[in-house]
Design a protein around this motif. Structure first.
Motif, PDB file in Angstrom:
ATOM      1  N   ALA A 172      34.718  19.353   2.651  1.00 26.05           N
ATOM      2  CA  ALA A 172      33.797  19.651   1.771  1.00 26.05           C
ATOM      3  C   ALA A 172      34.347  19.732   0.346  1.00 26.05           C
ATOM      4  O   ALA A 172      33.543  19.411  -0.614  1.00 26.05           O
ATOM      5  CB  ALA A 172      33.000  20.619   2.467  1.00 26.05           C
ATOM      6  N   VAL A 173      35.153  20.552   0.175  1.00 24.80           N
ATOM      7  CA  VAL A 173      35.631  20.813  -1.371  1.00 24.80           C
ATOM      8  C   VAL A 173      36.066  19.668  -1.770  1.00 24.80           C
ATOM      9  O   VAL A 173      35.980  19.129  -3.012  1.00 24.80           O
ATOM     10  CB  VAL A 173      36.801  21.873  -1.175  1.00 24.80           C
ATOM     11  N   ALA A 174      37.220  18.676  -1.110  1.00 22.47           N
ATOM     12  CA  ALA A 174      37.689  17.601  -1.544  1.00 22.47           C
ATOM     13  C   ALA A 174      36.433  16.395  -1.986  1.00 22.47           C
ATOM     14  O   ALA A 174      36.652  15.729  -2.965  1.00 22.47           O
ATOM     15  CB  ALA A 174      38.584  17.187  -0.438  1.00 22.47           C
ATOM     16  N   GLY A 175      35.237  16.564  -1.040  1.00 22.89           N
ATOM     17  CA  GLY A 175      34.480  15.492  -1.251  1.00 22.89           C
ATOM     18  C   GLY A 175      33.552  15.840  -2.722  1.00 22.89           C
ATOM     19  O   GLY A 175      33.120  14.972  -3.380  1.00 22.89           O
ATOM     20  N   ARG A 176      33.242  17.294  -2.791  1.00 22.02           N
ATOM     21  CA  ARG A 176      32.481  17.551  -4.035  1.00 22.02           C
ATOM     22  C   ARG A 176      33.559  17.533  -5.197  1.00 22.02           C
ATOM     23  O   ARG A 176      32.784  17.823  -6.324  1.00 22.02           O
ATOM     24  CB  ARG A 176      31.886  19.117  -3.628  1.00 22.02           C
ATOM     25  N   ARG A 177      34.571  17.942  -5.063  1.00 25.12           N
ATOM     26  CA  ARG A 177      35.399  17.999  -6.170  1.00 25.12           C
ATOM     27  C   ARG A 177      36.826  17.413  -6.112  1.00 25.12           C
ATOM     28  O   ARG A 177      37.884  17.804  -5.699  1.00 25.12           O
ATOM     29  CB  ARG A 177      35.945  19.500  -6.461  1.00 25.12           C
ATOM     30  N   PRO A 178      36.602  15.938  -6.397  1.00 22.75           N
ATOM     31  CA  PRO A 178      37.781  14.932  -6.268  1.00 22.75           C
ATOM     32  C   PRO A 178      39.082  15.627  -6.802  1.00 22.75           C
ATOM     33  O   PRO A 178      40.275  15.311  -6.725  1.00 22.75           O
ATOM     34  CB  PRO A 178      37.236  13.660  -6.722  1.00 22.75           C
ATOM     35  N   GLY A 179      38.804  16.253  -8.081  1.00 20.42           N
ATOM     36  CA  GLY A 179      39.738  16.745  -8.986  1.00 20.42           C
ATOM     37  C   GLY A 179      40.904  17.767  -7.780  1.00 20.42           C
ATOM     38  O   GLY A 179      41.894  18.018  -8.675  1.00 20.42           O
TER      39      GLY A 179
END
Length: 116
Positions: A42-49
Motif C-alpha cells: 500500500a505504501v509503495a503504491g501510494r508513494r512510489p518515491g
C-alpha cells in the motif's frame, strides 16, 4: 523477560524459554507477513518515491528471520549454554531495534499524514 529467564536458568534452559522463543518467532513472522501483504504494498503504491525504503525493509525482514533462528537453535539442543543463548538474543534485539528505528523514521510520518 527473556533476558531475565536466561539469567535465572542456571546450567539448563527451561521449557518455558523454548516456548517463549517459538512464540516470539511465530508472532514476528506473522507481523512481517502482514506488512509484506498489506502495509508495504500500500505504501509503495501510494508513494512510489518510498520504493527504496520498502525494499530495504523487506531485506531487513529477511535478515531478521535469519537472526530469529539463531536463538531458537541455541535453546533447542540439550545442554544449551545460557551465555550462547543470551548472545544470540542480544544480536537479535540489536537487529530488531535498528529495523524498527528505520521503519518508524521513514514510515510513521507517511502513515500519520492525512490522505491526499
Amino acid at each position: 523477560m527473556i533476558r531475565r529467564e536466561i539469567a535465572e536458568s542456571g546450567p539448563g534452559l527451561g521449557a518455558r524459554l523454548r516456548v517463549n522463543c517459538l512464540t516470539f518467532r511465530g508472532g514476528l513472522h506473522g507481523h512481517h507477513v502482514n506488512e509484506d501483504t498489506g502495509m508495504l504494498p500500500a505504501v509503495a503504491g501510494r508513494r512510489p518515491g518510498l520504493a527504496p525504503v520498502v525494499d530495504r525493509l523487506r531485506r531487513e525482514q529477511g535478515r531478521i528471520a535469519e537472526l530469529v533462528e539463531e536463538p531458537r537453535k541455541a535453546v533447542s539442543g540439550d545442554g544449551a549454554d545460557p551465555a550462547d543463548v543470551l548472545a544470540e538474543v542480544e544480536r537479535l534485539t540489536s537487529g530488531l531495534e535498528d529495523h524498527l528505528a528505520h521503519e518508524e523514521e521513514r514510515l510513521i510520518p507517511v502513515l500519520d499524514a492525512p490522505a491526499t
